[in-house]
Design a protein around this motif. Structure first.
Motif, PDB file in Angstrom:
ATOM      1  N   ARG A 192       1.484   1.009  -5.335  1.00 34.13           N
ATOM      2  CA  ARG A 192       2.569   0.609  -4.373  1.00 34.13           C
ATOM      3  C   ARG A 192       3.839   0.338  -5.149  1.00 34.13           C
ATOM      4  O   ARG A 192       5.004   0.618  -4.816  1.00 34.13           O
ATOM      5  CB  ARG A 192       2.282  -0.545  -3.794  1.00 34.13           C
ATOM      6  CG  ARG A 192       3.342  -1.181  -2.749  1.00 34.13           C
ATOM      7  CD  ARG A 192       2.900  -2.527  -2.294  1.00 34.13           C
ATOM      8  NE  ARG A 192       2.602  -3.665  -3.167  1.00 34.13           N
ATOM      9  CZ  ARG A 192       1.531  -4.474  -3.447  1.00 34.13           C
ATOM     10  NH1 ARG A 192       0.555  -4.111  -2.540  1.00 34.13           N
ATOM     11  NH2 ARG A 192       1.430  -5.335  -4.229  1.00 34.13           N
ATOM     12  N   ASP A 193       3.613  -0.360  -6.495  1.00 31.58           N
ATOM     13  CA  ASP A 193       4.549  -0.935  -7.176  1.00 31.58           C
ATOM     14  C   ASP A 193       5.282  -0.055  -8.310  1.00 31.58           C
ATOM     15  O   ASP A 193       6.311  -0.110  -8.834  1.00 31.58           O
ATOM     16  CB  ASP A 193       4.209  -2.190  -7.883  1.00 31.58           C
ATOM     17  CG  ASP A 193       4.054  -3.248  -7.014  1.00 31.58           C
ATOM     18  OD1 ASP A 193       4.337  -3.067  -5.591  1.00 31.58           O
ATOM     19  OD2 ASP A 193       3.679  -4.261  -7.114  1.00 31.58           O
ATOM     20  N   THR A 194       4.392   1.145  -8.695  1.00 34.74           N
ATOM     21  CA  THR A 194       4.655   1.879  -9.784  1.00 34.74           C
ATOM     22  C   THR A 194       4.674   3.376  -9.326  1.00 34.74           C
ATOM     23  O   THR A 194       5.674   4.316  -9.655  1.00 34.74           O
ATOM     24  CB  THR A 194       3.702   1.741 -10.931  1.00 34.74           C
ATOM     25  OG1 THR A 194       3.683   0.386 -11.498  1.00 34.74           O
ATOM     26  CG2 THR A 194       4.079   2.444 -11.995  1.00 34.74           C
ATOM     27  N   VAL A 195       3.368   3.829  -9.021  1.00 34.85           N
ATOM     28  CA  VAL A 195       3.388   5.138  -8.821  1.00 34.85           C
ATOM     29  C   VAL A 195       4.484   5.774  -8.059  1.00 34.85           C
ATOM     30  O   VAL A 195       5.109   6.808  -8.252  1.00 34.85           O
ATOM     31  CB  VAL A 195       2.044   5.620  -8.334  1.00 34.85           C
ATOM     32  CG1 VAL A 195       1.847   7.254  -8.160  1.00 34.85           C
ATOM     33  CG2 VAL A 195       0.727   5.251  -9.587  1.00 34.85           C
ATOM     34  N   GLN A 196       4.703   5.214  -6.691  1.00 37.94           N
ATOM     35  CA  GLN A 196       4.920   5.911  -5.760  1.00 37.94           C
ATOM     36  C   GLN A 196       7.031   5.971  -5.813  1.00 37.94           C
ATOM     37  O   GLN A 196       7.544   6.823  -5.595  1.00 37.94           O
ATOM     38  CB  GLN A 196       4.963   5.483  -4.294  1.00 37.94           C
ATOM     39  CG  GLN A 196       3.575   5.522  -3.694  1.00 37.94           C
ATOM     40  CD  GLN A 196       3.207   7.281  -3.540  1.00 37.94           C
ATOM     41  OE1 GLN A 196       3.868   8.097  -4.209  1.00 37.94           O
ATOM     42  NE2 GLN A 196       2.463   7.538  -2.651  1.00 37.94           N
TER      43      GLN A 196
END
Length: 280
Positions: free
Chosen positions: A164-168
């Protein structure tokens, strides 16, 4: 008898006595000559025999040199400094009654998973493993795992936050679209680190780890771990760097030969407070 006759007799007697004293009587030789022997009987001188020490006090035998032996395998490495020794899987299963992380995952509904029976396998295992099939943060893109990952709920919880916070956000920034699935995924496996038998137990053996080999985007584009060209390279470097801290161990290409084609994340407790990291 006349004087002349007596004189002649006396002279004759004196001559006889004088002759007897002049010729000594032969005496035996105290050193008789050795008996004559044939040449063949004369012994040929032989070299002196080696000195033989008395047998009464024999010297102790010198111990033989020890034979070379093969180098034995070293003892398994001890636990890392500051890390408590892991409890045997069987004991952990007996003492644990529930896993709050699993209760939180179920309540949040951001992970598609199936609870599994406790795993007890030699020195490996986990009391509350789950089989993870997809990650879907609230309001976000569903990300399927092409191969279900067996892990603890703590691994799934970290994956939700990371996705949620990094990959997308990074996927949108560098490639203009979101990730739809994760490829070449692996979780629990009862083995030593780097699949060796002479090392410490891998965190895969405690269901504390996940491996990811590639990222497939909504358009079908695939960026494999180890990708060397932008924008995929920038995306990969960004999500790897920001995984450190959320996961306690982060390994990948450049770490060693064992992680050249995948990212390894685990949630092992490191350091005295359990929050230390190893990101390489």
């Amino acid at each position: 008898m006349s004087v002349l006759i007596r004189t002649l007799l006396l002279l004759a007697l004196l001559g006889s006595a004088s002759s007897a004293q002049a010729v000594p009587t032969p005496r035996p030789n105290p050193f008789p000559p050795a008996a004559k022997t044939e040449a063949a009987d004369v012994p040929v001188p032989q070299p002196a025999p080696p000195e033989v020490k008395p047998s009464g006090k024999a010297e102790p035998a010198k111990p033989a040199e020890p034979e070379a032996t093969e180098k034995t395998a070293s003892e398994p490495p001890t636990a890392e400094p500051g890390s408590p020794p892991p409890a045997p899987a069987e004991e952990e299963t007996k003492t644990a009654t529930s896993d709050p992380e699993c209760d939180a995952l179920k309540a949040a509904g951001e992970v598609e998973f199936k609870p599994l029976p406790p795993i007890v396998e030699n020195r490996c295992g986990a009391p509350f493993p789950i089989s993870i099939t997809a990650i879907q943060p609230k309001g976000g893109q569903r990300v399927a795992l092409e191969q279900p990952v067996v892990a603890r709920c703590a691994v799934a919880a970290a994956m939700v936050t990371w996705m949620r916070d990094t990959v997308q956000p990074s996927a949108k920034k560098y490639l203009g679209e979101e990730v739809a699935s994760l490829g070449s995924t692996n979780g629990y496996a009862c083995r030593g680190r780097n699949r060796r038998t002479d090392t410490k137990l891998s965190e895969h053996g405690r269901a504390n780890a996940v491996d990811i080999g590639s990222f497939k985007f909504v358009s079908g584009k695939i960026v494999a771990v180890g990708h060397r060209e932008d924008p995929g390279l920038s995306f990969m470097l960004d999500i790897r760097a920001k995984a450190c801290g959320l996961f306690k161990t982060v390994l990948g290409p450049g770490s060693d030969v064992y992680h050249s084609t995948h990212l390894h994340f685990d949630v092992i407790r490191r350091g005295r407070n359990g929050n230390a990291t190893y990101c390489h």
